[in-house]
Scaffold this active site. Structure first.
Site, PDB file in Angstrom:
ATOM      1  N   PRO A  81       5.396  -2.671   2.967  1.00 31.79           N
ATOM      2  CA  PRO A  81       4.407  -3.842   2.810  1.00 31.79           C
ATOM      3  C   PRO A  81       2.957  -3.748   3.379  1.00 31.79           C
ATOM      4  CG  PRO A  81       6.577  -4.490   3.456  1.00 31.79           C
ATOM      5  CD  PRO A  81       6.620  -2.935   3.479  1.00 31.79           C
ATOM      6  N   LYS A 186      -8.497   1.796  -4.042  1.00 36.16           N
ATOM      7  CA  LYS A 186      -7.539   0.502  -4.091  1.00 36.16           C
ATOM      8  C   LYS A 186      -8.156  -0.499  -3.673  1.00 36.16           C
ATOM      9  CE  LYS A 186      -4.001  -2.180  -4.561  1.00 36.16           C
ATOM     10  NZ  LYS A 186      -2.580  -2.021  -4.305  1.00 36.16           N
TER      11      LYS A 186
END
Length: 316
Positions: A81, A186
């Site tokens: 995460p 990203k």
């Protein structure tokens, strides 16, 4: 498969040897399943043992911690995460680096700060192994169908070996440059995505207030210069498109909380590089406010509903 194009890579030659997978959440689980589908024996672990059950039933070997994965596999994918999770999985008490084999290929597909990717690469290099950052775009749907886009940063000579594995999980595997450049690509993409989604939501809301039918307005936008991915592929207005979260009460898709996290990374990197990102900063604050107002678990296109909520309050 890409790997077959490179008979010179020793990793390609042993193509179906075991692959480690660490982090079996919403993205990691379907990604690991696609490795199994392509015939790779998978050795996996997750901090939540219940996340491993489904993969175990499909034939994966489950172990207790990342160090055990590194002991059994010399190619490992991590999908975690956030930055602290990555640091712990690689350098913690039961981390990969406790038992990593020389020459191992370690691919991190988490979305984290590029500076942390560089730190991990240095620590991995000291152990005689190779680290590449390979964050993904495409969300849970693309992870399930094996159509993710991977943005890869690392030593170019190792790209073919990484591509062999990643092409089992994605439709596009793009080499971006040195370690950290995958993360950079990203973060930049997601900053633009957030700005575009907020802009599309504001535009659709204004048009509706001016009496335009939302489907008609979307059609006009999509044949005009305002067209963007948020308007033509992922429209945020309920009823305009089928098969997107806005048509399903904003369930599934890419969570508002995750978008807020990625925008936080964009903000931090912009501050570090003294790059002005006024709209990126505002997008970050909007998504943070949404998290505080109960939208954290909803898809990020729910910013449309958030804007309508403000409007209702003003009308009282």
């Amino acid at each position: 498969m890409y790997g077959s194009m490179s008979p010179f890579s020793s990793r390609s030659m042993a193509s179906k040897t075991q692959v480690g997978f660490i982090g079996l959440g919403n993205m990691g689980n379907p990604m690991a399943k696609n490795l199994l589908k392509h015939g790779y024996p998978v050795i996996a672990t997750d901090v939540f043992p219940e996340s491993c059950k489904e993969l175990q039933e499909l034939g994966a070997q489950i172990v207790d911690n990342p160090a055990e994965v590194a002991d059994k596999a010399d190619r490992i994918v991590t999908m975690l995460p956030s930055s602290p999770n990555v640091i712990d999985v690689y350098t913690g008490a039961n981390g990969i680096l406790k038992k990593v084999k020389k020459g191992s290929l370690l691919i991190d597909s988490s979305t984290i700060d590029p500076a942390v990717s560089k730190e991990m690469a240095l620590a991995v290099e000291k152990m005689g192994a190779v680290f590449m950052d390979a964050p993904v775009s495409g969300g849970v749907g693309a992870a399930t169908s094996g159509k993710l886009t991977f943005m890869v940063g690392g030593v170019e000579e190792e790209f073919t070996a990484a591509q062999e594995l990643l092409s089992c999980m994605g439709a596009n595997v793009v080499y971006c440059g040195a370690v950290g450049t995958g993360q950079a690509a990203k973060i930049c993409n997601n900053m633009l995505l957030a700005i575009g989604m907020i802009g599309t939501s504001e535009t659709m809301n204004l048009g509706i207030r001016l009496g335009l039918d939302p489907k008609l307005l979307a059609k006009i936008l999509n044949m005009s210069s305002g067209r963007c991915w948020s308007s033509d592929t992922y429209n945020p207005v309920p009823g305009v498109m089928e098969g997107v979260p806005s048509g399903n009460n904003y369930q599934g898709g890419f969570g508002t909380q995750l978008m807020a996290k990625d925008l936080g990374l964009a903000q931090a990197t912009a501050t570090n590089t003294k790059t002005p990102v006024p709209l990126g900063s505002l997008a970050h604050q909007i998504y943070r406010m949404m998290c505080a107002r109960g939208y954290a678990g909803k898809d990020f296109s729910s910013v449309f509903m958030f804007l309508r909520e403000d409007e209702k309050e003003e009308g009282q």
